[in-house]
Design a protein around this motif. Sequence first.
Motif, PDB file in Angstrom:
ATOM      1  N   GLN A 114     -12.602   7.132   4.096  1.00  8.40           N
ATOM      2  CA  GLN A 114     -13.008   8.741   3.929  1.00  8.40           C
ATOM      3  C   GLN A 114     -12.581   9.427   2.886  1.00  8.40           C
ATOM      4  OE1 GLN A 114     -10.734  10.369   7.736  1.00  8.40           O
ATOM      5  NE2 GLN A 114     -11.863   9.057   8.981  1.00  8.40           N
ATOM      6  N   SER A 115     -13.159  10.426   2.321  1.00 13.65           N
ATOM      7  CA  SER A 115     -12.598  10.994   0.331  1.00 13.65           C
ATOM      8  C   SER A 115     -12.204  12.031   1.428  1.00 13.65           C
ATOM      9  CB  SER A 115     -14.171  11.340   0.344  1.00 13.65           C
ATOM     10  OG  SER A 115     -13.908  12.370  -0.331  1.00 13.65           O
ATOM     11  N   SER A 116     -11.095  12.281   1.121  1.00 13.16           N
ATOM     12  CA  SER A 116      -9.798  13.439   1.095  1.00 13.16           C
ATOM     13  C   SER A 116      -9.324  13.750  -0.029  1.00 13.16           C
ATOM     14  CB  SER A 116      -9.038  13.065   2.386  1.00 13.16           C
ATOM     15  OG  SER A 116      -7.963  11.983   1.942  1.00 13.16           O
ATOM     16  N   MET A 117      -8.222  14.853   0.280  1.00 11.17           N
ATOM     17  CA  MET A 117      -6.943  15.224  -1.029  1.00 11.17           C
ATOM     18  C   MET A 117      -5.906  14.359  -0.790  1.00 11.17           C
ATOM     19  SD  MET A 117      -5.174  18.098   1.978  1.00 11.17           S
ATOM     20  CE  MET A 117      -4.482  18.365   0.328  1.00 11.17           C
ATOM     21  N   PHE A 118      -6.232  13.513   0.051  1.00 14.46           N
ATOM     22  CA  PHE A 118      -5.370  12.543   0.519  1.00 14.46           C
ATOM     23  C   PHE A 118      -5.463  11.272  -0.758  1.00 14.46           C
ATOM     24  CE2 PHE A 118      -3.668  14.939   3.883  1.00 14.46           C
ATOM     25  CZ  PHE A 118      -2.048  15.116   3.126  1.00 14.46           C
ATOM     26  N   ASN A 119      -6.370  11.031  -0.938  1.00 10.37           N
ATOM     27  CA  ASN A 119      -6.979   9.428  -1.613  1.00 10.37           C
ATOM     28  C   ASN A 119      -6.536   9.788  -3.066  1.00 10.37           C
ATOM     29  OD1 ASN A 119      -9.064   9.806   0.962  1.00 10.37           O
ATOM     30  ND2 ASN A 119     -10.634   8.800  -0.980  1.00 10.37           N
ATOM     31  N   ASN A 120      -5.989   7.923  -2.911  1.00  9.40           N
ATOM     32  CA  ASN A 120      -5.302   8.473  -4.670  1.00  9.40           C
ATOM     33  C   ASN A 120      -5.491   6.382  -5.044  1.00  9.40           C
ATOM     34  OD1 ASN A 120      -3.648   9.012  -6.778  1.00  9.40           O
ATOM     35  ND2 ASN A 120      -2.301  10.071  -5.052  1.00  9.40           N
ATOM     36  N   TYR A 121      -5.105   6.124  -6.176  1.00  7.20           N
ATOM     37  CA  TYR A 121      -5.271   4.632  -6.459  1.00  7.20           C
ATOM     38  C   TYR A 121      -3.277   5.419  -7.418  1.00  7.20           C
ATOM     39  CZ  TYR A 121      -5.203   0.583  -8.946  1.00  7.20           C
ATOM     40  OH  TYR A 121      -5.517  -0.756  -8.973  1.00  7.20           O
ATOM     41  N   VAL A 122      -2.670   4.308  -7.225  1.00  9.78           N
ATOM     42  CA  VAL A 122      -1.347   4.361  -8.059  1.00  9.78           C
ATOM     43  C   VAL A 122      -0.488   3.708  -7.866  1.00  9.78           C
ATOM     44  CG1 VAL A 122       1.042   5.672  -7.960  1.00  9.78           C
ATOM     45  CG2 VAL A 122      -1.243   6.975  -6.730  1.00  9.78           C
ATOM     46  N   ARG A 123      -0.123   2.644  -9.380  1.00 12.08           N
ATOM     47  CA  ARG A 123       0.442   1.564  -9.324  1.00 12.08           C
ATOM     48  C   ARG A 123      -0.075   0.417  -8.242  1.00 12.08           C
ATOM     49  NH1 ARG A 123       6.099   2.738 -10.911  1.00 12.08           N
ATOM     50  NH2 ARG A 123       5.777   4.991 -12.406  1.00 12.08           N
ATOM     51  N   GLY A 124      -1.713   0.759  -8.368  1.00 10.30           N
ATOM     52  CA  GLY A 124      -1.732  -1.117  -7.424  1.00 10.30           C
ATOM     53  C   GLY A 124      -1.563  -0.118  -6.450  1.00 10.30           C
ATOM     54  N   TRP A 125      -1.789  -0.177  -5.383  1.00  7.74           N
ATOM     55  CA  TRP A 125      -2.468   0.894  -4.493  1.00  7.74           C
ATOM     56  C   TRP A 125      -2.999   1.776  -4.041  1.00  7.74           C
ATOM     57  CZ3 TRP A 125      -0.034  -1.454  -0.499  1.00  7.74           C
ATOM     58  CH2 TRP A 125       1.146  -2.231  -1.034  1.00  7.74           C
ATOM     59  N   LEU A 126      -3.886   1.195  -3.566  1.00  8.31           N
ATOM     60  CA  LEU A 126      -5.655   2.065  -3.097  1.00  8.31           C
ATOM     61  C   LEU A 126      -4.814   2.861  -1.762  1.00  8.31           C
ATOM     62  CD1 LEU A 126      -8.060   3.560  -4.455  1.00  8.31           C
ATOM     63  CD2 LEU A 126      -9.189   1.863  -2.889  1.00  8.31           C
ATOM     64  N   ILE A 127      -4.760   4.390  -1.382  1.00  8.84           N
ATOM     65  CA  ILE A 127      -4.411   5.317  -0.260  1.00  8.84           C
ATOM     66  C   ILE A 127      -5.580   5.923   0.413  1.00  8.84           C
ATOM     67  CG2 ILE A 127      -2.976   6.681   0.470  1.00  8.84           C
ATOM     68  CD1 ILE A 127      -0.523   6.413  -1.827  1.00  8.84           C
ATOM     69  N   PHE A 128      -5.685   5.491   0.678  1.00  8.92           N
ATOM     70  CA  PHE A 128      -6.761   6.564   1.976  1.00  8.92           C
ATOM     71  C   PHE A 128      -7.154   6.524   3.040  1.00  8.92           C
ATOM     72  CE2 PHE A 128      -7.928   2.606   1.378  1.00  8.92           C
ATOM     73  CZ  PHE A 128      -9.124   1.754   2.673  1.00  8.92           C
ATOM     74  N   PRO A 129      -7.542   7.551   4.358  1.00  8.35           N
ATOM     75  CA  PRO A 129      -7.645   7.329   5.456  1.00  8.35           C
ATOM     76  C   PRO A 129      -9.025   6.488   6.224  1.00  8.35           C
ATOM     77  CG  PRO A 129      -7.714   9.768   4.154  1.00  8.35           C
ATOM     78  CD  PRO A 129      -8.016   9.012   3.116  1.00  8.35           C
ATOM     79  N   SER A 130      -8.692   6.614   7.206  1.00 10.95           N
ATOM     80  CA  SER A 130      -9.384   5.886   7.713  1.00 10.95           C
ATOM     81  C   SER A 130     -10.314   5.930   9.439  1.00 10.95           C
ATOM     82  CB  SER A 130      -9.465   4.039   8.321  1.00 10.95           C
ATOM     83  OG  SER A 130      -9.520   3.317   7.158  1.00 10.95           O
TER      84      SER A 130
END
Length: 262
Positions: free
Chosen positions: A135-151
């Motif tokens: 899901q595209s959201s304000m919490f999406n991020n890619y930091v230090r190799g970690w892809l963060i996102f909601p499902s």
Amino acid sequence: MKKLSFLAAALVSAMTLFTSCLGNGGNTADFSATGIVFLNEKAGYMAMVDVGSAYFYIPELTTSGNFDAGNCVAVGVHVDYNTPENTNWGSTGYLTASLTTTPTLIDQYRASFISSEADTTIILANEIPMVSAFQSSMFNNYVRGWLIFPSTVKAGSKQTLTFKMMYPRELEAVEENGKRYYNLYMRAMAEGDDTGASNSSIINAFYLKDVIDRANSIEKAAGNKSYYLRFNFVNELDKDNNKLTWDYEEAQMSVTDDSTSR
């Protein structure tokens, strides 16, 4: 299938942060963000949160003892640019902030290779179908190799959820309708009482540095500015016949060296 843009979400997040920092008259700003706790060597190894576009020092978070270096977190913070510690933040390289919401520890998973056809054709123990993988959201991020996102999954409040991410060992771009994408395969498992199950949005972090570094290298060599990650996910299960039905969602990524992703 849905077409979502991780690139757009990341850019909006970064623009929001720095617009607030630079266009707020030097007063105050509130942010919601995800990031990684790390020890900042240049600041005497103080624990901070790297949100990709800035470093936050949050005393309430980093002194609580509940969040360790390497943890992924979701935070809501307040920044006062008038305080002595923030008047020179451009030189110190970090902002001191206070919490506005209870911080959340984000579950972290390391993606693994697909080892055989069974990895994408056999129902896993306790597997449940997913409503949405990315899901595209304000919490999406890619930091230090970690892809963060909601499902999103349909689960009960008493259930324990876990997720799995896999990718082909020979990672190659697939071209379709003029776009280049890289396949990822996502699964969800749930244990416990599913009474009152309803759609729940869950933020997870997946270590995908090898995938994204490889995709960046391939696309940069080809002279491309962007590419897509395709999140294949199981949206239907036929347990009687051991049959999976797959769908997918896409996230557009920018080609970058991402020197901050260690």
